[in-house]
Structure formats: structure tokens, C-alpha cells
Design a protein around this motif. Structure first.
Motif, PDB file in Angstrom:
ATOM      1  N   TYR A   1       0.839  -1.206   0.000  1.00  0.00           N
ATOM      2  CA  TYR A   1       0.000   0.000   0.000  1.00  0.00           C
ATOM      3  C   TYR A   1       0.872   1.254   0.000  1.00  0.00           C
ATOM      4  CZ  TYR A   1      -2.789   3.802   1.955  1.00  0.00           C
ATOM      5  OH  TYR A   1      -3.369   5.019   2.174  1.00  0.00           O
ATOM      6  N   HIS A   2       1.858   1.299   0.886  1.00  0.00           N
ATOM      7  CA  HIS A   2       2.718   2.487   0.959  1.00  0.00           C
ATOM      8  C   HIS A   2       3.617   2.593  -0.270  1.00  0.00           C
ATOM      9  CE1 HIS A   2       1.326   3.450   4.948  1.00  0.00           C
ATOM     10  NE2 HIS A   2       1.629   2.242   5.380  1.00  0.00           N
ATOM     11  N   TYR A   3       3.939   1.454  -0.891  1.00  0.00           N
ATOM     12  CA  TYR A   3       4.734   1.483  -2.114  1.00  0.00           C
ATOM     13  C   TYR A   3       3.954   2.188  -3.227  1.00  0.00           C
ATOM     14  CZ  TYR A   3       7.608  -0.167  -6.004  1.00  0.00           C
ATOM     15  OH  TYR A   3       8.411  -0.236  -7.108  1.00  0.00           O
TER      16      TYR A   3
ATOM     17  N   GLY B   1       6.740   9.602  -7.093  1.00  0.00           N
ATOM     18  CA  GLY B   1       7.850   9.611  -8.028  1.00  0.00           C
ATOM     19  C   GLY B   1       8.908   8.592  -7.678  1.00  0.00           C
ATOM     20  N   PRO B   2       9.852   8.321  -8.589  1.00  0.00           N
ATOM     21  CA  PRO B   2      10.886   7.286  -8.373  1.00  0.00           C
ATOM     22  C   PRO B   2      11.814   7.581  -7.206  1.00  0.00           C
ATOM     23  CG  PRO B   2      11.323   8.575 -10.368  1.00  0.00           C
ATOM     24  CD  PRO B   2       9.947   8.940  -9.928  1.00  0.00           C
ATOM     25  N   ASP B   3      12.095   8.845  -6.950  1.00  0.00           N
ATOM     26  CA  ASP B   3      12.979   9.163  -5.817  1.00  0.00           C
ATOM     27  C   ASP B   3      12.338   8.751  -4.496  1.00  0.00           C
ATOM     28  OD1 ASP B   3      14.861  10.188  -7.521  1.00  0.00           O
ATOM     29  OD2 ASP B   3      14.214  12.287  -7.265  1.00  0.00           O
ATOM     30  N   THR B   4      11.045   8.940  -4.379  1.00  0.00           N
ATOM     31  CA  THR B   4      10.339   8.543  -3.157  1.00  0.00           C
ATOM     32  C   THR B   4      10.320   7.022  -3.020  1.00  0.00           C
ATOM     33  OG1 THR B   4       8.923  10.497  -3.384  1.00  0.00           O
ATOM     34  CG2 THR B   4       8.191   8.786  -1.862  1.00  0.00           C
TER      35      THR B   4
ATOM     36  N   LEU C   1      11.834   4.953   0.061  1.00  0.00           N
ATOM     37  CA  LEU C   1      11.020   4.002   0.808  1.00  0.00           C
ATOM     38  C   LEU C   1      11.738   2.662   0.950  1.00  0.00           C
ATOM     39  CD1 LEU C   1       8.212   3.116   2.026  1.00  0.00           C
ATOM     40  CD2 LEU C   1       7.640   2.361  -0.296  1.00  0.00           C
ATOM     41  N   THR C   2      12.200   2.112  -0.169  1.00  0.00           N
ATOM     42  CA  THR C   2      12.856   0.799  -0.124  1.00  0.00           C
ATOM     43  C   THR C   2      14.163   0.851   0.652  1.00  0.00           C
ATOM     44  OG1 THR C   2      13.902   1.264  -2.276  1.00  0.00           O
ATOM     45  CG2 THR C   2      11.810   0.054  -2.287  1.00  0.00           C
TER      46      THR C   2
END
Length: 702
Positions: A548-550, A557-560, A564-565
Motif C-alpha cells: 500500500y505504501h509502495y 515519483g521514483p525518488d520517493t 522508501l525501499t
């Protein structure tokens, strides 16, 4: 003198106070077993006395009638053996065990006339003898105690009363009457004539057989000195131990019958108490005692930590009351006119108790829920006195400060410190709570457990989640299910321990139903199956939460997504290292405990454990080196602790100096372990908190 004694409901029905026929029959059965114990007790005593006297007589006669070199050796030896046998037998059987509480302080009627008038009125209503002495202690309880000895098997000792000032701090006057009446009712001639005798007698027997070590300690000291009397002391000790073993076997039969009786005795005492104080005081008093106990325990546990920082309480009971207020505020509880928390039924809905309940060795106390059910069924109403129980004492401030000083004089005599006020203590408590508190929107979903390892590369799974909002994902019902899972997981371990005999018990309760110990294995198997299914569910739900958070991160955006990962993997890395560190600390502590269990008199036995401790210490040092040398770990330690760890890792793991254990080295190792684990675990909590706060930044604005 102001009358602060609450009026009793005035119940006259004798049926309220009369035990049932089954209750009286059970008492008769227990007394029958006790009489059997007395009979065996007398037979063993007379046999041992006859044997000891025979040895003494034989020794004297042998020397007198057959004087020669051998009889002059054998005769005195027999006299010594007989004398030691009688001496240790008397020490064991005719023991006297004064109850010890270093915090106990006596009070009298001259200084506290209202309290003693209160006790006198309650004594008359419960029909017991007035306590010989009254003491106060820094605890949340009321207790009747007496000096246990052999002679108390024949007639009861004069009881003393112990009043916990923490209890006085937690309840009003009507509740104080209720709790005091519960204790008095065990000895009341009004409701439990024979029951009170059985109650006291069972405790005396238990003390004599299981807490009577003075004679044994003396015999061990004598038998270890290597002399001829030491050898005879060893022989005598074997004889007395055999007597003790025999009496313990019989006591277990008595105790088995007593356990069947004791629960009803508690309920019988409750019946008398509630008839004198009313249902309202009975219910609210029990609840406030639970909360007061928790809060005072917290204050007491903080004493050593505060002392390390050079701080002390001037009045621990002021702080105790401040913590009660803080706890009530945290749980959104109202307070009454006396400032005491009003604890409704809804407060207990957030508590999850173990489904497995073990009983104490010599008594069985009903749960608060069982007692409240009976109180409410009784439905006894009377006028309540809601004023603080401190109104029964003269100059309570002085009494509180004296008791506080006695605590410090016992724990750390001669140590002084700067006074910390209740407001400062609660402010620090609030700061610490806020510092490590996760955002409320998660409803404790991530509290007190590790994050689940998730495959962050599985793009198909990452895009397949069906959860649409956090309220659904972190619903309180989900959190309750997680807590139930961990509760059941712990209960499986408890049941397995019962099944293999690790917990010595014949019976236990599971979901409120009495079970035999032999049933534990099957119950553990069934519950383990349920736990395994819940573990799979939790794994899937944790993955769903991450997915869900992914998706929220993808929208940013990709930076976020990378952030996250990366942050999630960082948490998993620290968790894995924390597990390794914790496992190693457990092994080090086990090795230390084995060193102290062996004792320091036998170097041959001590050396293998010293070698194991050195090996475990080296492994611990390698982990510490990893902490101080890896950029990902160094931020977990404060600069001061980092320097201490650096110095520690450069030292050798040597715990013996000149064939003597090095206690300074033990202390240093313990301090390093405690400090590193505390800071590393706290750092992990802050790391997870920061991650959860980061998750909230990805949520759409309402």
C-alpha cells in the motif's frame, strides 16, 4: 474525634455469613489430613529423639563398662552423633521464622488515633482480635502476618497488621475499609471459624518445610570443615533431610486438599467484606489497587536509575500520586472529588490476558473479574465515604517522607542526591513517552514487534494490493488480532513448559476452565496450529501494508520509491543485527550466571565456565567492533558510549586475577552490555518511528 468510619449496610441475615455445607465438608477433610500430619510428625519426632538418646546412652555406657582405647574413641563419637542429631532435629522442627520486611515501620494509636479507631471498629464487625502491632510499608497492599513457629501448629499466633502507604495513596476511605475487611475476614470468627485456622496453619506448615533453611545452612557449614564433628553433622543432616522429605510428601497431600478449598475461602472472605463496605467500594477499590500497584512499581524501579544521575525523591508517594494522575490522563479517565481516577469497564477492554493461568503454591486468589461478578451479584448498597484514606492519618506528609527515607536507607545507605520533584519526574516520563511514541494513526500496529521482511523487488505483488486507505489497513480490530496472536504464541510456550514438567503444577486454567497437567501437550498442539495460521495471516497483512505504501510512493515519483525501499531495508538490517546482538548477550549472561552458580571455592569446577565466558566475551567484542566500525551502526551509540565501547574492545577478556574472580571486570562487562542494548534498541525504535512519519508524508491531504 471526627468519625470517618463508613456506616455498614447492617445486613442481619445469618445465611450471608454462613459457609455452605460443601465448604464445611472440605474444611473437615483438610483438618483430617492435618491431624494425620500431626500423627506422623509425632511418630517421627519420638523415633528420632529415641534414636539420638540411644546413641548418647550407648556412648556413655560403652565408655563406662568397657574402658579401653577403642571405646574411648567410639563412646564420645556416639555421644557427639546423638547430640548433633537431637540438636539439628530441634533446630528443624522447633524453628521460629520471624517475617522480614526491611521497609516496615511501626505506628501507634497515640500518633494516629483516627486510624486505630477505624481499625478497632472494623475488628469488632469482623470479630477478630485487635492486631498486636501495626506497621506501615511503601507498598500497595494490606497484610496480616505473624511469627511462624512450631508452636503455631497447636495454637494461633497473635497477628500483626501491615498497611501499605501506596494503598492509602490509591483509594478512598470506603475502599480502604473494603480491602482491610477482606484481609481480616480470613481470620474472622463471624464467617470462617475453622477456615481461618486452616488458612493460617497451611502457611505455617509451608514455611516450616520449604522456607526453613537456617538449620540446613548451619549443618552445611559444620560438615564442610573436614573435622570429626563435621562428619557427624553430615550424617545428621542426611537424617533430618530424610525427615523433611517424608513430611513434604505428606504436606503435598494436605496442600492438594487445601487448594480445592482456598478459592472458596477467598470468596467467603469477600462475602463478609462486601457486606460491610458495599458493592461500589468493592469494585472501585479492586480496580484502583491494580492501577496504584502498577504506578508505584514504576516509581520504585526508577530509584536506581535516578540514583545514578544523582537524584532522589523526597516523598515517593507524591510522585506515585503524580504518576497515577498521568496514567489516568493517558487513558482518558475522569477523576473524582478526591482526585482519584474513576475506572470504568471500558478501561479493561484494551487489556489482553493470558489464556493460561497457573496457581500459586499455597493459596489461590480469584481474578478481579471473578470477584467483581460476585460483588455485582450481591448488589449491596450503602453510603460511601469518598474522602482520601490519608484523612485517617495524622501528619501524613511526615509519615510519607519517613517511609521514603527508609527505602533509601535500605537500598543505598548514606547516599544523598538532589531532589527531583513529582512535576519533573512526570515531565521526564512524558518526554520519554512522546519521544518513542509512534504516530497515533497506526493504532499500535507496529508496537513491540519487528518489521516483516518483504521482497521489495516483486513488482507484480507491489502493484496488486487492494487496500484503499490507512483506516482499513490499520483498523483497531486488526491490531487486536495481532496482539491476540502474540498472546497465543506465548501461551503455546507456557503449555509446552507444563507438558515437559518445566512448570511443576498438577492443574492449570485454560480459558477459565480447570485442566490437568497431562492435558497441556494436546492443548499446546491445537493452539500451535492456530498460531501458525495467524502467523501466515500477519505475514500477508504486513506485506499488504508495505505494498500500500509502495503505491503511495509511486504516486510521488521514483525518488520517493527509492527512499522508501532504502529506509525499509535499513530497518531490516538493524533488526537482524539487534537479534544477533541480543542472542550473544543472552549467551554472555548465561556464562556469567554459571560462574556464580558454581561458586568460587572450587577452581577446578570454575575454570571451564571461565573459559566459556571468555569465549562468549570475545564474540561479543567482535559484534561491538562491528558497531563501532560500520557507518550504518555507529549513529546508534552516543559519543560517550562510543568511546567506552572503543576502550572495552581494546581490552582482554580476563575475569580472573591471581586465582580470584575479578568482580570489577564482571561489573564493567555488565554495564557495557546494558548500555549498548538500551541505546541500540532505543535507536531502532526511533528509526522505525522516523520511517512511519515518512509514510504519513505520502498520504494525500484530507
Amino acid at each position: 474525634m471526627t468519625n470517618l468510619y463508613p456506616a455498614s449496610p447492617g445486613i442481619k441475615d445469618p445465611a450471608v455469613f454462613q459457609p455452605t455445607a460443601a465448604f464445611r465438608l472440605q474444611i473437615v477433610k483438610v483438618i483430617g489430613f492435618i491431624l494425620l500430619f500431626f500423627l506422623l510428625y509425632a511418630i517421627v519426632l519420638l523415633t528420632a529423639i529415641t534414636l539420638g538418646a540411644a546413641f548418647i546412652t550407648a556412648g556413655i555406657a560403652l565408655t563406662g563398662y568397657y574402658p579401653n582405647i577403642f571405646t574411648f574413641i567410639a563412646g564420645p563419637a556416639l555421644v557427639i552423633l546423638g547430640g548433633l542429631m537431637l540438636f539439628f532435629l530441634v533446630r528443624f522442627l522447633f524453628y521460629r521464622r520471624p517475617p522480614v520486611n526491611p521497609y516496615r515501620a511501626p505506628i501507634d494509636a497515640a500518633h494516629h488515633p483516627r486510624l486505630f479507631d477505624f481499625i478497632s471498629r472494623l475488628v469488632k464487625e469482623t470479630r477478630i482480635r485487635f492486631p498486636e502491632k501495626v506497621f506501615v510499608v511503601p507498598e500497595v497492599n494490606v497484610a496480616v502476618f505473624y511469627n511462624s513457629s512450631f508452636f503455631n501448629l497447636l495454637w494461633p499466633a497473635r497477628m500483626n497488621l501491615e498497611i501499605g502507604l501506596g494503598l492509602v495513596n490509591s483509594v478512598n476511605i470506603s475502599e480502604f475499609k473494603m480491602i482491610l475487611a477482606q484481609e481480616f475476614a480470613h481470620f474472622s470468627r463471624r464467617s470462617m471459624k475453622l477456615g481461618s485456622y486452616v488458612y493460617a496453619l497451611n502457611k505455617v506448615l509451608y514455611n516450616m518445610l520449604y522456607e526453613n533453611d537456617s538449620w540446613n545452612d548451619l549443618a552445611i557449614r559444620w560438615s564442610n570443615n573436614g573435622s570429626l564433628p563435621g562428619f557427624f553433622a553430615h550424617v545428621t543432616m542426611m537424617l533430618v533431610n530424610s525427615i523433611q522429605f517424608l513430611l513434604r510428601k505428606l504436606y503435598r497431600l494436605i496442600n492438594r486438599q487445601y487448594l480445592e478449598l482456598s478459592r472458596e475461602m477467598e470468596f467467603q472472605a469477600d462475602t463478609l467484606a462486601v457486606s460491610l463496605a458495599g458493592t461500589a467500594a468493592a469494585v472501585s477499590g479492586g480496580r484502583r489497587v491494580e492501577m496504584g500497584t502498577y504506578c508505584l512499581d514504576h516509581c520504585m524501579h526508577k530509584l536506581s536509575e535516578l540514583e545514578t544521575g544523582g537524584q532522589q525523591f523526597r516523598n515517593i508517594f507524591h510522585t506515585h500520586r503524580a504518576v497515577i494522575d498521568y496514567y489516568a490522563l493517558q487513558n482518558r479517565l475522569d477523576t473524582d472529588a478526591a482526585g482519584l481516577p474513576v475506572i470504568p469497564d471500558s478501561y479493561f477492554h484494551s487489556f489482553l490476558k493470558s489464556r493460561v493461568q497457573l496457581r500459586e503454591q499455597w493459596t489461590t486468589h480469584p481474578t478481579r473479574e471473578d470477584r467483581e461478578q460476585r460483588y455485582l451479584a450481591a448488589g449491596i448498597t450503602c453510603e460511601q465515604v469518598n474522602a482520601s484514606a490519608w484523612q485517617l492519618f495524622n501528619d501524613p506528609e511526615l509519615l510519607q517522607e519517613q517511609s521514603t527515607r527508609q527505602v533509601y536507607d535500605t537500598l543505598s545507605p548514606g547516599v544523598a542526591g538532589e531532589t527531583i520533584t513529582p512535576a519533573e519526574f512526570v515531565a521526564e516520563l512524558t518526554h520519554r513517552h512522546r519521544l518513542y511514541e509512534y504516530p497515533a494513526v497506526f493504532h499500535d500496529y507496529y508496537d513491540n514487534r519487528a518489521f516483516t521482511a518483504v521482497n521489495t523487488e516483486d513488482e507484480r505483488a507491489l502493484s496488486a494490493t487492494v487496500v484503499t486507505d490507512m483506516a482499513q489497513l490499520y483498523h483497531p480490530d486488526i491490531v487486536w488480532r495481532i496482539r491476540s496472536y502474540y498472546r497465543d504464541k506465548q501461551d503455546v510456550e507456557t503449555l509446552q513448559a507444563i507438558a515437559i514438567g518445566q512448570f511443576q503444577t498438577r492443574t492449570f486454567e485454560f480459558d477459565g476452565q480447570s485442566q490437568k497437567a497431562s492435558d497441556a501437550r494436546e492443548l499446546a498442539r491445537k493452539l500451535a496450529g492456530h498460531v501458525a495460521a495467524e502467523q501466515d495471516w500477519l505475514q500477508q497483512h504486513d506485506q499488504q501494508a508495505y505494498f500500500y505504501h509502495y503505491q503511495r510512493a509511486l504516486a510521488k515519483g521514483p525518488d520517493t520509491v527509492r527512499l522508501l525501499t532504502t529506509r525499509y531495508q535499513q530497518i531490516l538490517m538493524h533488526q537482524e543485527f539487534a537479534n544477533r546482538l541480543n542472542d550473544q548477550v543472552v549467551r554472555v549472561i548465561h556464562a556469567i550466571s554459571q560462574v556464580f552458580n558454581v561458586g568460587h571455592d572450587t577452581l577446578v569446577l570454575l575454570e571451564p565456565w571461565m573459559e566459556e565466558l571468555r569465549a562468549e566475551c570475545w564474540r561479543f567484542r567482535r559484534l561491538l567492533h562491528e558497531v563501532t566500525s560500520s557507518p550504518g551502526y555507529t549513529s546508534c551509540l552516543s559519543p560517550e558510549l562510543y568511546d567506552r565501547v572503543q576502550r572495552f574492545t581494546m581490552q582482554d577478556c580476563i575475569f580472573m586475577q591471581d586465582q580470584v574472580p575479578d568482580y570489577v571486570a564482571f561489573q564493567e562487562l555488565h554495564e557495557i552490555i546494558s548500555s549498548v542494548m538500551e541505546q541500540y534498541n532505543n535507536s531502532n525504535v526511533l528509526l522505525r518511528k522516523s520511517f512511519l512519519e515518512f509514510l504519513l508524508t505520502m498520504e494525500p491531504e484530507a
